[in-house]
Design a protein around this motif. Sequence first.
Motif, mmCIF file in Angstrom:
data_model
loop_
_atom_site.group_PDB
_atom_site.id
_atom_site.type_symbol
_atom_site.label_atom_id
_atom_site.label_comp_id
_atom_site.label_asym_id
_atom_site.label_seq_id
_atom_site.Cartn_x
_atom_site.Cartn_y
_atom_site.Cartn_z
ATOM 1 N N LYS A 56 -2.607 -4.828 3.163
ATOM 2 C CA LYS A 56 -2.468 -4.828 1.707
ATOM 3 C C LYS A 56 -2.777 -3.481 1.064
ATOM 4 O O LYS A 56 -2.064 -3.061 0.146
ATOM 5 C CB LYS A 56 -3.355 -5.926 1.112
ATOM 6 C CG LYS A 56 -2.878 -7.331 1.469
ATOM 7 C CD LYS A 56 -3.756 -8.405 0.835
ATOM 8 C CE LYS A 56 -3.258 -9.800 1.225
ATOM 9 N NZ LYS A 56 -4.119 -10.870 0.656
ATOM 10 N N PRO A 57 -3.819 -2.749 1.498
ATOM 11 C CA PRO A 57 -4.052 -1.432 0.880
ATOM 12 C C PRO A 57 -2.861 -0.494 1.049
ATOM 13 O O PRO A 57 -2.494 0.231 0.118
ATOM 14 C CB PRO A 57 -5.293 -0.908 1.622
ATOM 15 C CG PRO A 57 -6.006 -2.133 2.091
ATOM 16 C CD PRO A 57 -4.921 -3.099 2.435
ATOM 17 N N GLN A 112 -9.055 0.328 1.503
ATOM 18 C CA GLN A 112 -8.938 -0.353 0.218
ATOM 19 C C GLN A 112 -9.419 0.536 -0.926
ATOM 20 O O GLN A 112 -8.777 0.627 -1.980
ATOM 21 C CB GLN A 112 -9.742 -1.659 0.242
ATOM 22 C CG GLN A 112 -9.716 -2.438 -1.068
ATOM 23 C CD GLN A 112 -8.313 -2.824 -1.480
ATOM 24 O OE1 GLN A 112 -7.575 -3.403 -0.690
ATOM 25 N NE2 GLN A 112 -7.931 -2.505 -2.709
ATOM 26 N N SER A 115 -6.925 3.410 -1.378
ATOM 27 C CA SER A 115 -5.675 2.895 -1.930
ATOM 28 C C SER A 115 -5.791 2.617 -3.425
ATOM 29 O O SER A 115 -4.899 2.963 -4.206
ATOM 30 C CB SER A 115 -5.271 1.622 -1.185
ATOM 31 O OG SER A 115 -4.154 1.021 -1.789
#
Length: 736
Positions: A56-57, A112, A115
């Motif tokens: 996801k990041p 994370q 990002s």
Amino acid sequence: MNSLLDQFVSECRDLIETSSRALLALETDTENPAQINELFRAIHTIKGASGLFDFKPLTSCVHAGEDLLDAVRAGDVAFNSGIADLLLEMLDRLVEWLDSIEDSETLPSDAQEISAALSTRLRDYISDGAGVNDADDTSQQTEVAAPWPDDIPVLEGAETGLSLITYTPGETTFFAGGDPLRTVLAAPGLLWMQVVQPDDWPDVDQLDPFMLKIGFRLVSSATVPDLEKHFSYDIDDVSIERIAATDGPSAIEQLADDILQSQAALLATPQTGVAAENIQKSAADVVARVGRNLNVSDDAVGDLDATIADVRGEPAGNDPAPVDKPQVAEPEKQPAAAPAKQRSSGYLRVDSDRIDALMNLAGELIVAKNAMPFLARKAENIEDGRELVREIKMQHNTINRIAEELQAAIMQIRMVPVGSVLSRFNRLVRDMSRKLGKDIRYVVDGEDTEADKAIVDELSDPIVHLIRNSIDHGIEDPTERAEADKPKQGTIRVSAFNKDDSVVIEITDDGKGIAVDKVVKKALERGLIDAERVNAMSANEKLQLIFLPGLSTKEEVSDLSGRGVGMDVVASMVRRLGGQISIDSEPGLGARVTLSLPLSMAVQQLMMVEVGDGLYGVPVDSVVESQKISPVSIRRHRDAEMVLLRDRLIPLVRMRDLFQCDAQDDPETLSVMVVDVNGHESGLVVDRFHPGVDAIVKPMSGVLANYDCYSGTALLGDGSILLALNLREIVECQYH
């Protein structure tokens, strides 16, 4: 790493290369639509592919970059060097994350945080560039709105106006990679959603589950521009309008009423046994949860009818507390990451015609192999051996032809353009020239020139060293160039072309050139050479001293150069690949470094020579001629043996002495193989010559790996071992 993830990493690396080239091209032509579209497509593809995995990041960061490029493409944001710097930083982060994925199949622990911060900086450009401000948002929220539709429950915020979206994706959306439900659920500010069914469903036997028939209606608290951005890829299938209601229950009350009514309908469904018990327990739990969250009176909680009456008769007076979004602390801003070392890909993109040729040859080889049993049966019954020998030779010739063509076809498959390496150094030139305050143009010629993939993968490091030297040592700063009546912008040109069975790479700059006297002075000061040898050298030979280990003409050590390792490292890497390197220079006009590398490292043609009890291989490309000479024709010069051949004075290297073989009686003639080593001829005195052979040379291992006079070993047809000679080391060992 599974094959899908491996393919994702490989393709992303290629797309990052494409993105970097497009970005650097955009800096010189900021409004080139072709480059903008190519860059957008590459980033969009990375984002789409990353969605297949739980990174996801990475996906979020690339999505932010894609949004920025979409704004640039639409003309809302003007492309500039600041955007280029930020996008290049994003690409550097992607390379680091891909390295981590390749090593451990996970992202780094700080991905994370990085990002989130990088995504914020990317989207800040959109807000600044598009000119959207708080006042604009307010006007969007307070514009004239349509009446609230009767079939939509009144939601929180309806009084001031919300957005109604009607989304009717096309029937073939799935085939284009679309996911309408996911798009709807991810819509910003989503408050309510409804699936819109078609007027007429097809018969069951005619229903195609892959053809989309439904649509969606949704209500959102987001602004129209934000929604248009979210549905940008499906904007033709979407309509957005503002709607508002003047009265009615609050959104939370309406939602609670809907939930309770659904539970009442579920309880009214005929059920028996365990199913009925489970439904009743579930309904009781839902009613209790709704009641507690709406501050329903204690008497009403747990009783469905009482709870519904309480919700409708005594609406909650307080709005629910807003849910705080998790905040990600932005780390301290770091300078743009240095270009990461490129990892070689394990994949080859091969033209289908080359695969077809390989398949045809494999078929011919099978046919030739099938002929061998027939020959064996014939040998059992034949009386005349000469006829059998003749047929065996014919069959051997057929197999030999197929093997040679098969080898050539496989070599063609391994051939890749050198441009895949050369084009990536645009970024290096850009960053270093900025750091040094220089204006430098990077030009590549011959990008389509092909070489073996193993050679191309190894080219990166030596060329990096050479380009860094050209930037730091060669190209002058703009002021100095102007004083010398030269263009303020310097040029570094890398050219690639094929010559005979080699690929030649030339790195040329139009800088100040190399001061030969300064090179000689440094070599003498550091004791790398003695004055007597220098006096016997030509100007070009003196220039080649720059490849000596520990020599640098830079007075000050910096993080770019001056430690005296660069050119020696380059020479070592090139020679390890079986190539040659040379340098030319003209004061005030620039310098040119030429790398000559074999097209392939797989198969080499070797001339075999015998020395003592051993067989040795000499690369055919280095052999000038072979001669039988009389010992009386040998002359001595400065303690070295030489022979005059065709008006050329050739120094001799007695291989028996070098390999410390037992002494032998003085022969009547000497076998001399004249070889060319870095443009200088030497004669190897051997015991006898043998025919040439095509051999696969493998690097030395074990104890012999420490002997530089051998470049590798090859296995001969009779099972014996052939030692391939490193001619440069042998010649230097003899004379130095």
